[in-house]
Design an enzyme around this catalytic site. Sequence first.
Site, short mmCIF file in Angstrom:
data_model
loop_
_atom_site.label_atom_id
_atom_site.label_comp_id
_atom_site.label_asym_id
_atom_site.label_seq_id
_atom_site.Cartn_x
_atom_site.Cartn_y
_atom_site.Cartn_z
NE ARG A 150 -3.13 0.75 -0.68
CZ ARG A 150 -3.43 0.87 -1.96
NH1 ARG A 150 -3.07 1.95 -2.64
NH2 ARG A 150 -4.07 -0.08 -2.59
CD GLU B 197 -1.03 36.97 -7.22
OE1 GLU B 197 -0.88 35.73 -7.23
OE2 GLU B 197 -1.58 37.60 -6.30
CG ASP C 102 -3.86 35.49 -9.63
OD1 ASP C 102 -3.74 34.28 -9.93
OD2 ASP C 102 -4.50 35.87 -8.63
CE LYS D 208 0.24 33.93 -4.08
NZ LYS D 208 0.10 33.61 -5.52
CE LYS E 177 -2.75 27.72 -5.25
NZ LYS E 177 -3.82 28.20 -6.15
#
Length: 297
Positions: free
Chosen positions: A102, A202, A223, A169, A137
């Site tokens: 597994r 961004e 963005d 950002k 992410k």
Amino acid sequence: MTTTEFPSAAARAAAAAALAEDASGTDITTVWSVPEDLAARAEIRTRQSGIAAGLPVVAEVFAQVDPDVKVEPAVADGARLTDGQVLVHLSGSARSLITGERTALNFLQRMCGIATLTDRYVQAVAGTRVRILDTRKTAPGLRALDKYAVTAGGGHNHRLDLAAMVLLKENHIAAAGGVTAAIEAVRRGMARSGQTVESDVEVQTVTQAVEALDAGARWIMLDNMPVADIEQVVKFRAGRADASRIVLEASGTVRLDTVPAIAGTGVDLISVGALTHSAPALDLTMLLTTAPVPCPR
């Protein structure tokens, strides 16, 4: 920015953590049901088509479960897979094969799934000069493996971590007092530290993009901007004397059905968080292929 070298140290650590999480040293089901002296062969096969990624992790998992297990990959990372294809041949103690099954499949299914989804995005923009990038992410603790899987699928890596480059950002920009203020603050920070790193800014609007261009930004992330707005920014860049030195990146809720149009705007890069946060695992199975026999003594 991108490395295609398999992250062996990260795989070793991730395998150790996963096996500990699974209490692999206390597999009571296997110990109580499988005779200790049985040897067996097994295969890991696909149940759907896709792209191979993470074959070395299988060897790392079984090396930690039982160094005597033999792991023989049948394909290389990056290979195109068909339904029912064998990825790995294994042989050794039946107990060890079953205990590590597994954990090995969890890694391999995830990485093949990321590579497969990445390949779909890469194919969707084929014929353009756009490169598909990943993001941060990623699954906590699995970033190096996730990003490696992206490269196996033909994609490229964005920054690996917070120290790799500057990425201003919207929250950085808001806290700094605007696009120009944030860019200038970063320049001062670089000067103080003596470091020179790539910087990505961004923006969410055409006005912000023009401001970033006027402030000397060389890498701008557009963005969540509509295609028409992206096209407008691309035209602004084309009209500048320094156009060849400016990189434009599109990002934000990019999907397979929208990425061709985005690529057609003339941007250089498209970053896609879904590659690592939403890739479905490739369906794989591991089964014993021969009746277990007594282990040689």
